[in-house]
Design a protein around this motif. Sequence first.
Motif, mmCIF file in Angstrom:
data_model
loop_
_atom_site.group_PDB
_atom_site.id
_atom_site.type_symbol
_atom_site.label_atom_id
_atom_site.label_comp_id
_atom_site.label_asym_id
_atom_site.label_seq_id
_atom_site.Cartn_x
_atom_site.Cartn_y
_atom_site.Cartn_z
ATOM 1 N N VAL A 6 -52.689 16.947 -3.452
ATOM 2 C CA VAL A 6 -51.860 17.320 -2.309
ATOM 3 C C VAL A 6 -50.930 16.151 -2.008
ATOM 4 O O VAL A 6 -51.389 15.018 -1.805
ATOM 5 N N ILE A 54 -48.277 14.470 0.391
ATOM 6 C CA ILE A 54 -47.796 14.483 1.781
ATOM 7 C C ILE A 54 -46.285 14.328 1.734
ATOM 8 O O ILE A 54 -45.753 13.236 1.499
ATOM 9 N N VAL A 96 -60.002 17.336 -3.407
ATOM 10 C CA VAL A 96 -58.559 17.155 -3.218
ATOM 11 C C VAL A 96 -58.244 15.676 -3.058
ATOM 12 O O VAL A 96 -58.842 14.985 -2.228
ATOM 13 N N ALA A 143 -55.259 13.309 -1.842
ATOM 14 C CA ALA A 143 -53.988 13.324 -1.112
ATOM 15 C C ALA A 143 -53.272 11.996 -1.317
ATOM 16 O O ALA A 143 -53.885 10.926 -1.237
ATOM 17 N N LEU A 150 -58.473 10.137 0.334
ATOM 18 C CA LEU A 150 -57.212 9.499 0.700
ATOM 19 C C LEU A 150 -57.375 8.003 0.479
ATOM 20 O O LEU A 150 -58.087 7.329 1.215
ATOM 21 N N LEU A 175 -56.401 21.350 5.703
ATOM 22 C CA LEU A 175 -57.104 21.786 4.495
ATOM 23 C C LEU A 175 -58.509 22.317 4.795
ATOM 24 O O LEU A 175 -59.227 22.708 3.873
ATOM 25 N N LEU A 203 -54.551 16.117 7.749
ATOM 26 C CA LEU A 203 -55.004 16.595 6.443
ATOM 27 C C LEU A 203 -56.353 17.283 6.560
ATOM 28 O O LEU A 203 -56.571 18.369 6.001
ATOM 29 N N SER A 241 -52.257 11.025 9.923
ATOM 30 C CA SER A 241 -52.126 11.809 8.697
ATOM 31 C C SER A 241 -53.493 12.270 8.202
ATOM 32 O O SER A 241 -53.652 13.419 7.752
ATOM 33 N N GLY A 257 -62.059 15.795 0.606
ATOM 34 C CA GLY A 257 -60.777 15.126 0.407
ATOM 35 C C GLY A 257 -60.947 13.641 0.132
ATOM 36 O O GLY A 257 -61.927 13.013 0.558
#
Length: 219
Positions: A133, A135, A106, A108, A11, A33, A29, A25, A9
Amino acid sequence: MSQTALRIGMLGGTFDPIHLGHLRSAVELYEALSLDRLHMIPAQQPPLRGRPQVSAKQRLALLTAGIGDTPGLIADDRELRRDGPSYSADTLAELRSEVGDKARLVMAIGYDAFLRLAQWHQPERLFELAHLVVIARPGYGYPLPAPLRELVEHRRVDSIETLMQQPCGGYLPLELPSLMAISATYVRECLEAGKSVRYLLPDPVERAIEQGGLYRQCE
């Protein structure tokens, strides 16, 4: 293959400063996931936002302090090592080259950023490299602006399981269990006014800000 492929991921954000809303968060996440790791990547110079108040190096140090020993979360400085605007497509391309073609990658983002996605640099390229993804926030919903709808509508899936069947190309709205209504703007306002930020920031971040005299009103 989907059972064994890496799940990575990303972010991103200014994290100006990192606060408990960001970090909670991130943890949710990571768990929702079933990620192998989540790269939290501070932006050097966000293309669609104003310049952050403190240096990139300071924001990275606060992020590192905030994450501490939290499993699966990584403070990633790759955008701070690049010159110019921090384009997510370039960051995803770097990550993709590191994790390989089979990994589930991914990105986010929050709902507010998502609404501006069609204005981003090379938005189509994002989906060639990763899944998106979003949020979601309770009470936020459709209709989306027309350019955004055209960009994402045919990519939408309705479950994490479906998303993870492919390495990239999907879009999934995801409501997290404890979306905390903390904003970095509010944290900065409190700090500038000399008000308490207790329970808004992790203790190590609060201490580092205090010790460094960060976000204080200039005399």
